[in-house]
Design an enzyme around this catalytic site. Sequence first.
Site, mmCIF file in Angstrom:
data_model
loop_
_atom_site.group_PDB
_atom_site.id
_atom_site.type_symbol
_atom_site.label_atom_id
_atom_site.label_comp_id
_atom_site.label_asym_id
_atom_site.label_seq_id
_atom_site.Cartn_x
_atom_site.Cartn_y
_atom_site.Cartn_z
ATOM 1 N N HIS A 55 13.190 57.960 27.969
ATOM 2 C CA HIS A 55 13.730 57.101 29.022
ATOM 3 C C HIS A 55 13.709 55.636 28.598
ATOM 4 O O HIS A 55 14.553 54.845 29.047
ATOM 5 C CB HIS A 55 12.936 57.276 30.317
ATOM 6 C CG HIS A 55 13.601 56.639 31.504
ATOM 7 N ND1 HIS A 55 14.736 57.167 32.079
ATOM 8 C CD2 HIS A 55 13.316 55.503 32.197
ATOM 9 C CE1 HIS A 55 15.114 56.399 33.097
ATOM 10 N NE2 HIS A 55 14.265 55.375 33.173
ATOM 11 N N ARG A 111 20.504 59.257 31.136
ATOM 12 C CA ARG A 111 19.188 59.820 31.413
ATOM 13 C C ARG A 111 19.076 61.095 30.575
ATOM 14 O O ARG A 111 20.084 61.748 30.285
ATOM 15 C CB ARG A 111 19.028 60.156 32.890
ATOM 16 C CG ARG A 111 19.189 58.984 33.841
ATOM 17 C CD ARG A 111 19.086 59.450 35.289
ATOM 18 N NE ARG A 111 19.187 58.349 36.243
ATOM 19 C CZ ARG A 111 20.302 57.943 36.811
ATOM 20 N NH1 ARG A 111 21.451 58.559 36.531
ATOM 21 N NH2 ARG A 111 20.302 56.939 37.670
ATOM 22 N N HIS A 153 23.476 53.630 38.845
ATOM 23 C CA HIS A 153 22.563 53.257 39.926
ATOM 24 C C HIS A 153 23.309 53.242 41.257
ATOM 25 O O HIS A 153 24.430 52.745 41.343
ATOM 26 C CB HIS A 153 21.971 51.873 39.669
ATOM 27 C CG HIS A 153 20.928 51.856 38.592
ATOM 28 N ND1 HIS A 153 20.530 50.713 37.940
ATOM 29 C CD2 HIS A 153 20.182 52.866 38.058
ATOM 30 C CE1 HIS A 153 19.593 51.010 37.050
ATOM 31 N NE2 HIS A 153 19.376 52.316 37.097
ATOM 32 N N LYS A 173 22.430 61.446 39.217
ATOM 33 C CA LYS A 173 21.687 61.769 40.432
ATOM 34 C C LYS A 173 22.632 61.877 41.617
ATOM 35 O O LYS A 173 23.683 61.255 41.663
ATOM 36 C CB LYS A 173 20.648 60.680 40.696
ATOM 37 C CG LYS A 173 19.509 60.658 39.681
ATOM 38 C CD LYS A 173 18.480 59.599 40.048
ATOM 39 C CE LYS A 173 17.299 59.635 39.076
ATOM 40 N NZ LYS A 173 16.282 58.596 39.424
ATOM 41 N N ARG A 216 17.025 54.505 27.194
ATOM 42 C CA ARG A 216 17.994 54.106 28.233
ATOM 43 C C ARG A 216 17.656 52.713 28.748
ATOM 44 O O ARG A 216 18.545 51.874 28.949
ATOM 45 C CB ARG A 216 17.959 55.136 29.367
ATOM 46 C CG ARG A 216 18.712 54.738 30.636
ATOM 47 C CD ARG A 216 18.645 55.905 31.623
ATOM 48 N NE ARG A 216 18.780 55.489 33.010
ATOM 49 C CZ ARG A 216 19.939 55.424 33.664
ATOM 50 N NH1 ARG A 216 21.060 55.723 33.051
ATOM 51 N NH2 ARG A 216 19.975 55.076 34.940
ATOM 52 N N TYR A 274 16.321 44.796 35.613
ATOM 53 C CA TYR A 274 16.517 44.472 34.203
ATOM 54 C C TYR A 274 16.627 42.972 33.967
ATOM 55 O O TYR A 274 16.367 42.500 32.871
ATOM 56 C CB TYR A 274 17.745 45.201 33.657
ATOM 57 C CG TYR A 274 17.519 46.685 33.562
ATOM 58 C CD1 TYR A 274 16.661 47.215 32.601
ATOM 59 C CD2 TYR A 274 18.132 47.568 34.446
ATOM 60 C CE1 TYR A 274 16.426 48.571 32.524
ATOM 61 C CE2 TYR A 274 17.892 48.927 34.373
ATOM 62 C CZ TYR A 274 17.045 49.427 33.413
ATOM 63 O OH TYR A 274 16.802 50.770 33.345
#
Length: 296
Positions: A242, A151, A268, A174, A245, A277
């Site tokens: 983004h 990211r 994730h 994150k 990515r 995806y």
Amino acid sequence: MSEPALPPLYAQHLARDRRRSVHTVRAYQATAERLIAFLQGHWGKVADRAALATLTAADLRAFLAHRRAAANLTNASAARELSAVRGFVRFVTGEEAPRLKGPRVKKGVPRPIAPDEAVALAEEVADEAGEPWIGARDWAVLLLLYGAGLRIGEAMGLTGAILPIGDTIAVTGKRSKTRIVPILPPVRAAVERYVALTPYGVARNEVLFRGAKGGPLSAAVIRRSVRAARVRLGLSDRTTPHALRHSFATHLLGRGADLRALQELLGHASLSSTQIYTQVDAAHLLDIYRNAHPRA
């Protein structure tokens, strides 16, 4: 005495004065050589400095049409070729090349950026930088997004602690979750070149990427550069940092990557975030089928 060949002089300028990468120098010299060869046949005379000073938009349009027919260029590649030509003409004549609207792509549903478009975008951003070290910085950042799936906030958060780069780096994403990300040789080389050129040095406990005045690099600076570059290349307005990515993930999945492994690479929290995806990849394949299959 005959005038020295102009494309090699341009390549020397790019390498010595602009400190461009070996890849960019080679590509731009090749474009300059193709332009000279085309114009000499197009004009029926030597394409020297004096002749290049008379270059018209019609001449450039004819060159691009020739290149599209000869090499089946995508819009991004054609726009990149035009960008290289403009730089060459500016170097040779001291004047801007005739204005010519670059090729554009139709806006459509979100889709991965093709590999050649991703590389063209990163090169365009780097080549337009005001300083060689800033160009090296932007190139490294964008390669981390496309080549390692980071990211943009994760790239901005990297510190000198990742140096020297090995086969992997630790990335904090994150929820402060740390993951191990493999680093491809071109990505490693891009970061190392930036580190070698930055005038501010890199301390182990400080941010890796610096702004022009030495402070931490803002993601907004990269986003702004990408917006300008995608306009010049005629890419969709969905071409964002983004999206690089996003393309990293889709291209890996298309080459057979396991969903669980992809989940780990992207950081994730749940597999459901990664499963999107599979839908995107299926949509992309359907798009290719519709465009290519004679019965579609």
